[in-house]
Scaffold this motif. Structure first.
Motif, PDB file in Angstrom:
ATOM      1  N   HIS A 136     -11.177  -3.981  10.555  1.00 39.88           N
ATOM      2  CA  HIS A 136     -10.775  -2.598  10.272  1.00 39.88           C
ATOM      3  C   HIS A 136     -11.332  -2.090   8.939  1.00 39.88           C
ATOM      4  CE1 HIS A 136      -8.118  -2.179  13.742  1.00 39.88           C
ATOM      5  NE2 HIS A 136      -7.636  -3.394  13.485  1.00 39.88           N
ATOM      6  N   ASN A 137     -12.226  -2.880   8.360  1.00 38.28           N
ATOM      7  CA  ASN A 137     -12.879  -2.488   7.102  1.00 38.28           C
ATOM      8  C   ASN A 137     -11.856  -2.194   5.999  1.00 38.28           C
ATOM      9  OD1 ASN A 137     -15.164  -2.017   5.487  1.00 38.28           O
ATOM     10  ND2 ASN A 137     -15.104   0.191   5.893  1.00 38.28           N
ATOM     11  N   LEU A 138     -10.895  -3.086   5.863  1.00 37.70           N
ATOM     12  CA  LEU A 138      -9.859  -2.937   4.848  1.00 37.70           C
ATOM     13  C   LEU A 138     -10.083  -3.951   3.723  1.00 37.70           C
ATOM     14  CD1 LEU A 138      -6.752  -2.593   7.207  1.00 37.70           C
ATOM     15  CD2 LEU A 138      -7.999  -0.745   6.059  1.00 37.70           C
ATOM     16  N   LYS A 139      -9.663  -3.577   2.521  1.00 43.81           N
ATOM     17  CA  LYS A 139      -9.766  -4.445   1.348  1.00 43.81           C
ATOM     18  C   LYS A 139      -8.361  -4.811   0.874  1.00 43.81           C
ATOM     19  CE  LYS A 139     -14.072  -3.131   1.650  1.00 43.81           C
ATOM     20  NZ  LYS A 139     -15.064  -3.959   2.369  1.00 43.81           N
ATOM     21  N   GLY A 140      -8.283  -5.929   0.156  1.00 42.99           N
ATOM     22  CA  GLY A 140      -6.980  -6.327  -0.375  1.00 42.99           C
ATOM     23  C   GLY A 140      -6.805  -7.823  -0.351  1.00 42.99           C
TER      24      GLY A 140
ATOM     25  N   ILE B 264       6.623 -13.125  15.010  1.00 45.78           N
ATOM     26  CA  ILE B 264       6.916 -12.131  13.978  1.00 45.78           C
ATOM     27  C   ILE B 264       8.300 -11.550  14.224  1.00 45.78           C
ATOM     28  CG2 ILE B 264       6.219  -9.944  12.948  1.00 45.78           C
ATOM     29  CD1 ILE B 264       3.354 -10.551  13.775  1.00 45.78           C
ATOM     30  N   GLU B 265       9.201 -11.752  13.269  1.00 46.54           N
ATOM     31  CA  GLU B 265      10.555 -11.227  13.390  1.00 46.54           C
ATOM     32  C   GLU B 265      10.681  -9.833  12.775  1.00 46.54           C
ATOM     33  OE1 GLU B 265      13.183 -14.027  11.587  1.00 46.54           O
ATOM     34  OE2 GLU B 265      13.004 -15.482  13.230  1.00 46.54           O
ATOM     35  N   ARG B 266       9.939  -9.615  11.707  1.00 47.01           N
ATOM     36  CA  ARG B 266      10.065  -8.316  11.018  1.00 47.01           C
ATOM     37  C   ARG B 266       8.831  -8.029  10.194  1.00 47.01           C
ATOM     38  NH1 ARG B 266      14.168  -9.473   8.400  1.00 47.01           N
ATOM     39  NH2 ARG B 266      13.578  -9.461   6.204  1.00 47.01           N
ATOM     40  N   VAL B 267       8.378  -6.769  10.232  1.00 46.51           N
ATOM     41  CA  VAL B 267       7.281  -6.308   9.385  1.00 46.51           C
ATOM     42  C   VAL B 267       7.805  -5.172   8.514  1.00 46.51           C
ATOM     43  CG1 VAL B 267       5.000  -5.257   9.289  1.00 46.51           C
ATOM     44  CG2 VAL B 267       5.514  -6.937  11.075  1.00 46.51           C
ATOM     45  N   GLU B 268       7.707  -5.344   7.200  1.00 49.11           N
ATOM     46  CA  GLU B 268       8.136  -4.308   6.264  1.00 49.11           C
ATOM     47  C   GLU B 268       6.906  -3.711   5.597  1.00 49.11           C
ATOM     48  OE1 GLU B 268      10.709  -6.266   3.542  1.00 49.11           O
ATOM     49  OE2 GLU B 268      12.260  -6.720   5.042  1.00 49.11           O
ATOM     50  N   ALA B 269       6.740  -2.399   5.714  1.00 54.08           N
ATOM     51  CA  ALA B 269       5.555  -1.732   5.150  1.00 54.08           C
ATOM     52  C   ALA B 269       5.980  -0.756   4.053  1.00 54.08           C
ATOM     53  CB  ALA B 269       4.802  -0.986   6.242  1.00 54.08           C
ATOM     54  N   THR B 270       5.330  -0.845   2.911  1.00 54.60           N
ATOM     55  CA  THR B 270       5.564   0.044   1.771  1.00 54.60           C
ATOM     56  C   THR B 270       4.216   0.555   1.276  1.00 54.60           C
ATOM     57  OG1 THR B 270       7.473  -1.317   1.119  1.00 54.60           O
ATOM     58  CG2 THR B 270       6.633   0.266  -0.503  1.00 54.60           C
ATOM     59  N   PHE B 271       4.153   1.822   0.942  1.00 51.48           N
ATOM     60  CA  PHE B 271       2.890   2.424   0.494  1.00 51.48           C
ATOM     61  C   PHE B 271       2.853   2.521  -1.026  1.00 51.48           C
ATOM     62  CE2 PHE B 271       3.358   3.714   4.862  1.00 51.48           C
ATOM     63  CZ  PHE B 271       2.066   3.596   5.358  1.00 51.48           C
ATOM     64  N   TYR B 272       1.733   2.094  -1.611  1.00 51.52           N
ATOM     65  CA  TYR B 272       1.523   2.127  -3.054  1.00 51.52           C
ATOM     66  C   TYR B 272       0.212   2.853  -3.360  1.00 51.52           C
ATOM     67  CZ  TYR B 272       4.996  -1.663  -3.242  1.00 51.52           C
ATOM     68  OH  TYR B 272       6.133  -2.412  -3.125  1.00 51.52           O
ATOM     69  N   PRO B 273       0.035   3.302  -4.616  1.00 47.25           N
ATOM     70  CA  PRO B 273      -1.265   3.867  -5.005  1.00 47.25           C
ATOM     71  C   PRO B 273      -2.346   2.797  -4.878  1.00 47.25           C
ATOM     72  CG  PRO B 273       0.431   4.423  -6.619  1.00 47.25           C
ATOM     73  CD  PRO B 273       1.038   3.414  -5.699  1.00 47.25           C
ATOM     74  N   PRO B 274      -3.558   3.151  -4.431  1.00 48.79           N
ATOM     75  CA  PRO B 274      -4.628   2.159  -4.243  1.00 48.79           C
ATOM     76  C   PRO B 274      -5.066   1.522  -5.552  1.00 48.79           C
ATOM     77  CG  PRO B 274      -5.484   4.385  -4.006  1.00 48.79           C
ATOM     78  CD  PRO B 274      -4.002   4.514  -4.070  1.00 48.79           C
ATOM     79  N   ASN B 275      -5.480   0.239  -5.458  1.00 47.44           N
ATOM     80  CA  ASN B 275      -5.957  -0.502  -6.626  1.00 47.44           C
ATOM     81  C   ASN B 275      -7.476  -0.585  -6.684  1.00 47.44           C
ATOM     82  OD1 ASN B 275      -3.575  -1.414  -8.093  1.00 47.44           O
ATOM     83  ND2 ASN B 275      -3.076  -2.569  -6.239  1.00 47.44           N
ATOM     84  N   GLY B 276      -8.136  -0.127  -5.632  1.00 48.46           N
ATOM     85  CA  GLY B 276      -9.593  -0.159  -5.626  1.00 48.46           C
ATOM     86  C   GLY B 276     -10.164  -1.536  -5.410  1.00 48.46           C
TER      87      GLY B 276
END
Length: 276
Positions: A20-24, A61-73
């Motif tokens: 998916h062309n994602l970084k991190g 997978i029992e649970r997925v928790e998603a939180t959005f933060y400012p990008p770190n580049g």
């Protein structure tokens, strides 16, 4: 959260981020698997969908928790060093039966793992019985004393290899080895331990096989005298004994196998199944 360690989850997340062309990054912790990814909104949404839909077969997978933060580049996607957390708990996968890919290697005369009984990958092999602490990493298992050879290390480091981050990864050059001893602990001569062990079974001997979860006592199931001797030694005159059979085709020569029983015998868990 769930059963997400020891099932090839971090390599799966690594490849999914690449798709998916994602970084991190992704890392194990003592309580979960943590992931931080950056990319456009559509890619992130598809990543979350695929995370649940395409997870490794043994993952739960029992649970997925998603939180959005400012990008770190972030410039790339990485598997970070695991984070140990005091008081946290993580479910660990049970041991997984040898997969078809590893079986092909074991029985291929030209493969460097030919005949190697401890062959495994991210899709199979020991998990629960070798782990001593969490997060699930090689230094936290009984495999820590076996330093990987250059070839095994290359597989472990290669994102495109099915042994990418396979913690029990080993081969005849660097992993555990078999040995055969008599009841006094003295070595039994023979260049091929498995072949020699098989010959001993054929003449009515009882073998104590030291495995990952303890000792298994084995004899030739078609040798009535050997079976009676085993029952006597185990003080088990009537209770059924588990029988090992090489193939499902051989099982069907002796037993009636329903579709559900067939599924269990061919599953990654490969449990003992009671058949008629």
């Amino acid at each position: 959260r769930g059963v997400v360690q020891g099932v090839g989850f971090r390599p799966f997340i690594y490849r999914l981020a690449q798709d998916h062309n994602l970084k991190g990054w992704v890392r194990n912790t003592s309580g979960s698997v943590e992931i931080e990814v950056e990319g456009d909104e559509a890619s992130l949404e598809n990543f979350l969908i695929d995370l649940k839909a395409k997870a490794p077969p043994m993952a739960r997978i029992e649970r997925v928790e998603a939180t959005f933060y400012p990008p770190n580049g972030y410039a790339e996607f990485q598997i970070l060093k695991s984070l140990s957390q005091e008081g946290e708990y993580q479910l660990v996968s049970p041991d997984i039966a040898t997969c078809e890919d590893c079986k092909r290697e074991i029985f291929c005369p030209t493969d460097h793992r030919f005949g190697y009984p401890f062959t495994n990958c991210t899709n199979c092999g020991p998990r629960f019985t070798i782990i001593e602490d969490i997060p699930y990493d090689r230094p936290q298992t009984t495999m820590r004393q076996f330093e990987m050879c250059p070839e095994c290390q290359r597989e472990y480091d290669d994102p495109l290899d099915r042994r990418f981050h396979a913690q029990p990864n080993a081969c005849p050059k660097c992993g555990p080895a078999l040995k055969l001893v008599n009841s006094n602990g003295n070595p039994i001569e023979g260049s091929d331990v498995i072949k020699t062990g098989g010959q001993l079974l054929k003449v009515g001997k009882i073998l104590a096989l030291k495995g990952l979860g303890g000792f298994q006592l084995a004899c030739d199931a078609t040798d009535e005298e050997a079976v009676n001797l085993l029952r006597s030694r185990k003080r088990r005159p009537a209770k059924p004994l588990a029988v090992m059979v090489a193939t499902l085709e051989e099982v069907e020569k002796h037993c009636l196998v329903s579709p559900e029983e067939r599924r269990l015998l061919q599953s990654p868990e490969c449990p003992i199944v009671l058949l008629r």
